[in-house]
Structures are given as structure tokens and as C-alpha cells.
Scaffold this motif. Structure first.
Motif, PDB file in Angstrom:
ATOM      1  N   HIS A 135      -8.772   1.092   3.927  1.00 29.83           N
ATOM      2  CA  HIS A 135      -7.970   0.993   2.975  1.00 29.83           C
ATOM      3  C   HIS A 135      -8.663   1.205   1.491  1.00 29.83           C
ATOM      4  O   HIS A 135      -7.919   1.468   0.328  1.00 29.83           O
ATOM      5  CB  HIS A 135      -7.198  -0.162   2.505  1.00 29.83           C
ATOM      6  CG  HIS A 135      -6.292  -0.537   3.878  1.00 29.83           C
ATOM      7  ND1 HIS A 135      -5.272   0.379   4.427  1.00 29.83           N
ATOM      8  CD2 HIS A 135      -6.426  -1.708   4.862  1.00 29.83           C
ATOM      9  CE1 HIS A 135      -4.777  -0.284   5.349  1.00 29.83           C
ATOM     10  NE2 HIS A 135      -5.253  -1.456   5.514  1.00 29.83           N
ATOM     11  N   SER A 154      -8.831   3.069  -4.230  1.00 28.04           N
ATOM     12  CA  SER A 154      -7.504   3.383  -3.660  1.00 28.04           C
ATOM     13  C   SER A 154      -6.558   2.377  -4.173  1.00 28.04           C
ATOM     14  O   SER A 154      -6.665   1.455  -4.963  1.00 28.04           O
ATOM     15  CB  SER A 154      -7.610   2.786  -2.146  1.00 28.04           C
ATOM     16  OG  SER A 154      -6.615   3.020  -1.194  1.00 28.04           O
ATOM     17  N   GLU A 185       2.278   4.895   0.716  1.00 28.22           N
ATOM     18  CA  GLU A 185       2.616   5.570   1.994  1.00 28.22           C
ATOM     19  C   GLU A 185       1.569   6.871   1.925  1.00 28.22           C
ATOM     20  O   GLU A 185       1.013   7.053   3.303  1.00 28.22           O
ATOM     21  CB  GLU A 185       3.936   5.940   2.331  1.00 28.22           C
ATOM     22  CG  GLU A 185       4.811   4.852   2.552  1.00 28.22           C
ATOM     23  CD  GLU A 185       6.200   5.480   3.080  1.00 28.22           C
ATOM     24  OE1 GLU A 185       6.411   6.583   3.194  1.00 28.22           O
ATOM     25  OE2 GLU A 185       7.095   4.501   3.330  1.00 28.22           O
ATOM     26  N   ARG A 186       1.205   7.425   0.926  1.00 30.29           N
ATOM     27  CA  ARG A 186       0.487   8.668   0.939  1.00 30.29           C
ATOM     28  C   ARG A 186      -1.044   8.015   1.069  1.00 30.29           C
ATOM     29  O   ARG A 186      -1.712   7.388   0.490  1.00 30.29           O
ATOM     30  CB  ARG A 186       0.664   9.295  -0.569  1.00 30.29           C
ATOM     31  CG  ARG A 186      -0.340  10.553  -0.984  1.00 30.29           C
ATOM     32  CD  ARG A 186       0.025  10.862  -2.079  1.00 30.29           C
ATOM     33  NE  ARG A 186      -0.879  12.061  -2.512  1.00 30.29           N
ATOM     34  CZ  ARG A 186      -0.903  12.508  -3.747  1.00 30.29           C
ATOM     35  NH1 ARG A 186      -0.581  11.722  -4.739  1.00 30.29           N
ATOM     36  NH2 ARG A 186      -1.654  13.487  -3.956  1.00 30.29           N
ATOM     37  N   TYR A 187      -1.625   8.667   2.189  1.00 31.66           N
ATOM     38  CA  TYR A 187      -2.863   8.466   2.547  1.00 31.66           C
ATOM     39  C   TYR A 187      -3.724   9.735   2.617  1.00 31.66           C
ATOM     40  O   TYR A 187      -3.259  10.632   3.008  1.00 31.66           O
ATOM     41  CB  TYR A 187      -2.703   7.840   3.891  1.00 31.66           C
ATOM     42  CG  TYR A 187      -4.180   6.992   4.170  1.00 31.66           C
ATOM     43  CD1 TYR A 187      -4.413   6.013   3.693  1.00 31.66           C
ATOM     44  CD2 TYR A 187      -4.923   7.735   5.373  1.00 31.66           C
ATOM     45  CE1 TYR A 187      -5.701   5.441   4.342  1.00 31.66           C
ATOM     46  CE2 TYR A 187      -6.238   7.184   5.559  1.00 31.66           C
ATOM     47  CZ  TYR A 187      -6.722   6.127   5.026  1.00 31.66           C
ATOM     48  OH  TYR A 187      -7.650   5.680   5.688  1.00 31.66           O
ATOM     49  N   LEU A 230       0.648  -1.249  -0.048  1.00 37.85           N
ATOM     50  CA  LEU A 230       0.125   0.156  -0.025  1.00 37.85           C
ATOM     51  C   LEU A 230       0.810   1.294  -0.066  1.00 37.85           C
ATOM     52  O   LEU A 230       2.013   1.366   0.815  1.00 37.85           O
ATOM     53  CB  LEU A 230      -1.092  -0.100   1.107  1.00 37.85           C
ATOM     54  CG  LEU A 230      -1.904  -1.053   1.361  1.00 37.85           C
ATOM     55  CD1 LEU A 230      -2.578  -1.421   2.706  1.00 37.85           C
ATOM     56  CD2 LEU A 230      -2.998  -1.040   0.136  1.00 37.85           C
ATOM     57  N   HIS A 260      -5.173   5.325  -0.347  1.00 41.85           N
ATOM     58  CA  HIS A 260      -3.907   5.254  -0.647  1.00 41.85           C
ATOM     59  C   HIS A 260      -3.655   5.898  -2.044  1.00 41.85           C
ATOM     60  O   HIS A 260      -4.468   5.289  -3.070  1.00 41.85           O
ATOM     61  CB  HIS A 260      -3.300   3.922  -0.450  1.00 41.85           C
ATOM     62  CG  HIS A 260      -3.283   3.364   1.022  1.00 41.85           C
ATOM     63  ND1 HIS A 260      -2.580   3.715   1.626  1.00 41.85           N
ATOM     64  CD2 HIS A 260      -4.430   2.746   1.587  1.00 41.85           C
ATOM     65  CE1 HIS A 260      -2.711   3.065   2.945  1.00 41.85           C
ATOM     66  NE2 HIS A 260      -3.800   2.429   2.956  1.00 41.85           N
TER      67      HIS A 260
END
Length: 353
Positions: A308, A180, A23-25, A21, A58
Motif C-alpha cells: 500500500h 500513497s 480503488e485506483r492503484y 484506500l 493508491h
């Protein structure tokens, strides 16, 4: 409709699965702010989470492609399994996303991983990975390959429309706000059948797939193909649009009438599985899945969509990876992966771990 179930001398064993996944969320509140900034229409604060149950998504970095997400997951998988790139006989890239229309994204993934084996793409919207597993199992069972990697990179957040003229456009784009980005990879290996009973032998036990292609237009990203190439440039061609009610009704019909009867034929119920993975689009859908009409025991699910988002065809591998990490499923357990996809198509793959 297609159906496959046999006790071959060689069985496709699921050796491992990994997910990646970015890292940018971005929270749904931030997504709503982005829509408002793009204007002119802005949804009321909190509406995205209220309608989808998704808290955030994400997003891949600006310099990343779908292939990079697949590579990240595949590298982790090969490292965990102690498998060298030279030991892979076949690699299948499976995703709704792709880097280019030509060549197959599998070649980009293979080049980045240093693979020299045959490669190809399998593409069937959110059932891409499940169909790739079906393909890999058949190739292993017939003795053509012994180690197959299925790699997936989904970057469907790029198909999310932020500039909205009105509420109608928002409604058509709504499912995409849960999109995502993610990568996943699975390793399937050939093993001799370790039990005479196909239900007890380790590996892929059975699968069944069905489709109703008459509703293909109810969920689309229209760019990138010959239809768009023959028309005047359309700024909306790269955005996802969907008629949710039509798609939902069709998928439920396919699942109940054509896919789930496989369980009865094998003498199984949903309660026989340690883990049941179901493609996850919105949290509310899980209430239906666990309700009396479907009957999946809630404690057999791994809910990933809330935290997610909808990671398209990476959804089932992500759920499976979490089920293995938490101990919900383990060696010897029976699991089921249930796929639902635009097009529309439905399918199930049953595996003895």
C-alpha cells in the motif's frame, strides 16, 4: 521532550479504527513509465521497487480531496460503531495533507459528515494522527469531551515529482514515489478506569514525544506558506524533497534516547506487546526495526508499506486496523504505536485494548 503517563479516573478508550484506500492503484512500473514520459531523466526499470520495496500506490481520483478520504473512513467507522454524528463531541482532522490553507480542513470534513461539534486540525507531518490521539486523550482524561473522532486524509501523491532533470533530482524526490493516498478514522471514548494498575486498565496507558527541530529543512514541501508567498513563483514548491540520511539518523537518535526509555520506566519490553505499529516508509527500514538495535519481534508487525505504500500519518491506523482484522491484536492486549515524522519528531502511544 514531553511525557504523559497517569491513571486518571477517566481513560481514553480506543473504541474503533477504520481505514479507506482509494480503488485506483498504480504499480511502480507504471510510476516509472510516468517519470520516463515526463522526462528528461528516467530511472532504470525496477529501481523504484528495488530501493523502496513498494510494489504500488493508491491514488485519489481527480475530483477528490484529502477531506474526502477522511470522510470515507469516518463514515465507515461511525456505521460500524453504531454512533450517530450528533453523538460526537469533538472531531480532529489530523494529516500532513490539507484541502486549503484556510480554513482548517476539519471544517470541510465536518460539513461533509454533518457534524455540529467543535473541530480543529492537528498537523505534524507523519505524526499528525499520533499527536491527535495524544490531544484527544488529554481532553478526555480531563473530562472535556467523551466521544472524539480523529479523522485523517492523506493525499501526498500530489507532491510527487514526475518531471526530473537529472539523477540528483531523482534522489531528492525518491521517498515520494512511495507516497500513497489513504483515509483513516479512530473513535476515542471516555470510560471509567477499570483497574487500579494503569498498565492493566483499558485505554491509553502512556505516551511520550520528542523532537529535534533543527533539521526541519531536511524534508520539505515548500509551497503553501509565507516563505513561498514572499518569493517568486517556484514550480518545485509543491514537490516533496528530502535528505534521507540526515532525517534517518535524527529519528533514530530521538527514538532511542528520548522515546523508548518510557518502556523501561513502565517495566515493559517490546515483547510485551501483541502488536507494534511503526511508521513505514520503505521495506528495508523494517529489517532495522526488527534487528538487534531495536528488537521489535517481526511477528508483532503488520507490513503495509509493500502493498500500500507510505500513507503518511494514516500508516499507524492502517496497520492497527489490519492487526485487529487478522486477530493479531484484540481486547485486553497491549499495543504500541511508534511514530516517526519530518521536522523531525518521534513518539509512542501505548494502549490497552
Amino acid at each position: 521532550m514531553s511525557r504523559r503517563t497517569r491513571p486518571p479516573a477517566l481513560r481514553a478508550h480506543l473504541a474503533g479504527v477504520c481505514a479507506h484506500l482509494p480503488e485506483r492503484y498504480v504499480s511502480m512500473a507504471e510510476r516509472e513509465a510516468q517519470i520516463a514520459a515526463a522526462g528528461p531523466y528516467a530511472p532504470p526499470p525496477g529501481l523504484l521497487t528495488q530501493l523502496t520495496g513498494v510494489r504500488g500506490v493508491h491514488l485519489l481520483d481527480d475530483d477528490q480531496q484529502a477531506s474526502d478520504l477522511a470522510v470515507a473512513a469516518a463514515r465507515k467507522l461511525l456505521a460500524e460503531q453504531g454512533t450517530a454524528a450528533a453523538d460526537i463531541d469533538l472531531m480532529i482532522f489530523a494529516a500532513a495533507s490539507q484541502d486549503l490553507a484556510e480554513p482548517a480542513t476539519a471544517h470541510l470534513v465536518a460539513a461533509k459528515l454533518g457534524l455540529s461539534c467543535p473541530v480543529f486540525d492537528v498537523k505534524n507531518a507523519c505524526n499528525s494522527v499520533l499527536n491527535a490521539m495524544q490531544t484527544a486523550e488529554a481532553l478526555i482524561a480531563t473530562g472535556q469531551y467523551r466521544r472524539v473522532v480523529v479523522a485523517c486524509g492523506e493525499a501526498l501523491s500530489l507532491a510527487t515529482r514526475l518531471h526530473l532533470p537529472d539523477a540528483q533530482a531523482f534522489a531528492r524526490a525518491l521517498p515520494s514515489y512511495g507516497f500513497s493516498d489513504a483515509g483513516c478514522a479512530l473513535l476515542l471514548t471516555a470510560r471509567e478506569a477499570d483497574h487500579d494498575d494503569p498498565l492493566l486498565a483499558t485505554g491509553v496507558v502512556a505516551s511520550r514525544f520528542a523532537a529535534d527541530s533543527t533539521v526541519w529543512s531536511s524534508a520539505t514541501i515548500r509551497g503553501g506558506g509565507t516563505i513561498a508567498a514572499r518569493q517568486a513563483p517556484d514550480p518545485q514548491a509543491g514537490w516533496f524533497q528530502m535528505e534521507s540520511s540526515r532525517m534517518r539518523e535524527t529519528l533514530r537518535e530521538l527514538t532511542f534516547r528520548q522515546v523508548f526509555p518510557l518502556l523501561d520506566e513502565l517495566g515493559l519490553t517490546l515483547g510485551d506487546f501483541a502488536f507494534v505499529g511503526v511508521h513505514q516508509v520503505a521495506v528495508a527500514d523494517l529489517d532495522y526495526v526488527c534487528g538487534p538495535q531495536v528488537g521489535v519481534p517481526r511477528d508483532r508487525l503488520v507490513v503495509t508499506v509493500e502493498q500500500h505504500g507510505n500513507v503518511a500519518s494514516a500508516s499507524l491506523p492502517l496497520q492497527l486496523a489490519r492487526a485487529l482484522e487478522t486477530g493479531l491484536a484484540g481486547p485486553g492486549d497491549l499495543i504500541a504505536l511508534v511514530g516517526l515524522a519530518a521536522g523531525s519528531s518521534a513518539g509512542i502511544v501505548i494502549i490497552r485494548l
